[in-house]
Design a protein around this motif. Structure first.
Motif, PDB file in Angstrom:
ATOM      1  N   ARG A 197     -18.791   9.963  34.072  1.00 28.41           N
ATOM      2  CA  ARG A 197     -19.051   9.581  34.949  1.00 28.41           C
ATOM      3  C   ARG A 197     -18.570   7.895  35.385  1.00 28.41           C
ATOM      4  N   TYR A 198     -19.491   7.740  34.260  1.00 26.09           N
ATOM      5  CA  TYR A 198     -19.123   6.217  33.870  1.00 26.09           C
ATOM      6  C   TYR A 198     -18.128   5.438  33.360  1.00 26.09           C
ATOM      7  N   MET A 199     -16.869   6.469  32.404  1.00 31.31           N
ATOM      8  CA  MET A 199     -15.785   6.399  32.434  1.00 31.31           C
ATOM      9  C   MET A 199     -14.756   6.307  34.187  1.00 31.31           C
ATOM     10  N   GLN A 200     -14.582   7.487  34.840  1.00 32.28           N
ATOM     11  CA  GLN A 200     -14.632   7.291  35.829  1.00 32.28           C
ATOM     12  C   GLN A 200     -14.681   6.162  36.820  1.00 32.28           C
ATOM     13  N   ALA A 201     -15.957   5.909  36.404  1.00 36.48           N
ATOM     14  CA  ALA A 201     -16.573   4.449  37.628  1.00 36.48           C
ATOM     15  C   ALA A 201     -15.523   3.628  36.713  1.00 36.48           C
ATOM     16  N   VAL A 202     -15.498   3.096  35.306  1.00 37.60           N
ATOM     17  CA  VAL A 202     -14.806   1.817  35.465  1.00 37.60           C
ATOM     18  C   VAL A 202     -13.237   2.582  35.469  1.00 37.60           C
TER      19      VAL A 202
END
Length: 297
Positions: A197-202
């Motif tokens: 989820r964090y990777m996609q947000a970045v």
């Protein structure tokens, strides 16, 4: 004649009043509970930026590190904090600082000043970070909370002159580190899904923000001076060799839960990173991100 009728005749003649039998009282119903407040709506704010930056913001050119969890952002903030012009405190989680109106009248008063709830939150965020910067005596602040990537648009709108640094790491290494940080809380598969989820947000922030600078954790650990020189050039400051030996940290400087706090980061120097995962070690859920970030052959 009944006693009641005799009594009422006498009362009517003298006072004009009569006695009546009371109506039966209904039994008390179940106690009513207060209605639960509704879900907080998305804060409104003026877009895309403050009307008058000189009036609405105290900070100038803040730096935001956009990175997933467990990607080396604590190391990067330590390196930057060792620079004479940058102050990079522990994660501030400013996006969780919220403002609400105590009454309809206060909301009306703020609206008359062209300030919605989101605008007031931006003023609060700016004030908190500016206070921290002033206390440090340095020129620029660096904020590295990973969840900032989820609200990159608000951060971009809040500070139109902000500078963004994107820190990447091999997705499998991120997932492993996230799992190892609390193996009882999450399995590797759960850690991979959560970290994704964090990777996609970045990744969304990288696509949505122009003019940012991208770093890789593996490059920092392999050649810290080269990468810090590149980063300093982007931030328009001189490279300082002292950045590479940022100094041993104690519990007052490395706070558990507000970034990495383990022994490796406390050493005060850049340590070697773990070996990159092999191709056959990449789970299906992380393969698209590995390909997007160039971590597959």
């Amino acid at each position: 004649m009944s006693l009641m009728r005799s009594l009422n005749r006498a009362l009517s003649a003298t006072t004009g009043l009569q006695v009546r039998k009371a109506a039966p009282v209904a039994p008390p119903g179940p106690k009513k509970t207060a209605a639960k407040p509704g879900k907080r709506t998305t804060p409104m704010y003026r877009c895309p930026a403050p009307v008058d930056l000189a009036t609405d913001r105290l900070l100038r050119e803040p730096v935001f590190i956009m990175s997933p969890v467990r990607s080396g952002s604590t190391l990067l903030r330590m390196l930057l904090n060792a620079h004479s012009r940058f102050h990079s405190p522990h994660e501030l989680h400013i996006r969780r600082l919220e403002v609400d109106f105590g009454s309809k009248l206060s909301q009306r008063a703020m609206s008359a000043l062209d300030l919605e709830r989101g605008d007031l939150e931006h003023l609060l965020w700016d004030r908190v970070m500016h206070r921290e910067l002033v206390r440090s005596g340095k020129d620029f602040i660096v904020e590295k909370t990973p969840s900032n990537a989820f609200v990159y648009r608000r951060i971009r709108d809040c500070w139109p002159d902000a500078r963004f640094v994107f820190l990447l790491r091999h997705p499998v290494s991120i997932a492993r580190s996230w799992h190892e940080g609390d193996p009882e809380k999450r399995t590797f598969d759960e850690a991979a899904a959560d970290a994704l989820r964090y990777m996609q947000a970045v990744d969304n922030a990288r696509k949505g923000i122009t003019g940012g600078h991208t770093l890789r954790y593996e490059d920092i650990t392999a050649g810290p001076e080269k990468e810090m020189r590149r980063l300093c050039a982007f931030l328009d400051v001189d490279f300082e060799p002292t950045m590479l030996d940022y100094g041993r940290k104690d519990d007052t400087q490395v706070v558990k839960g507000l970034g990495d706090w383990r022994d490796k980061i406390r050493t005060g120097q850049v340590q070697s990173g773990r070996a990159l995962p092999a191709e056959d070690e990449i789970p299906a859920i992380l393969r698209p991100m590995c390909e997007a970030w160039g971590y597959t052959s």
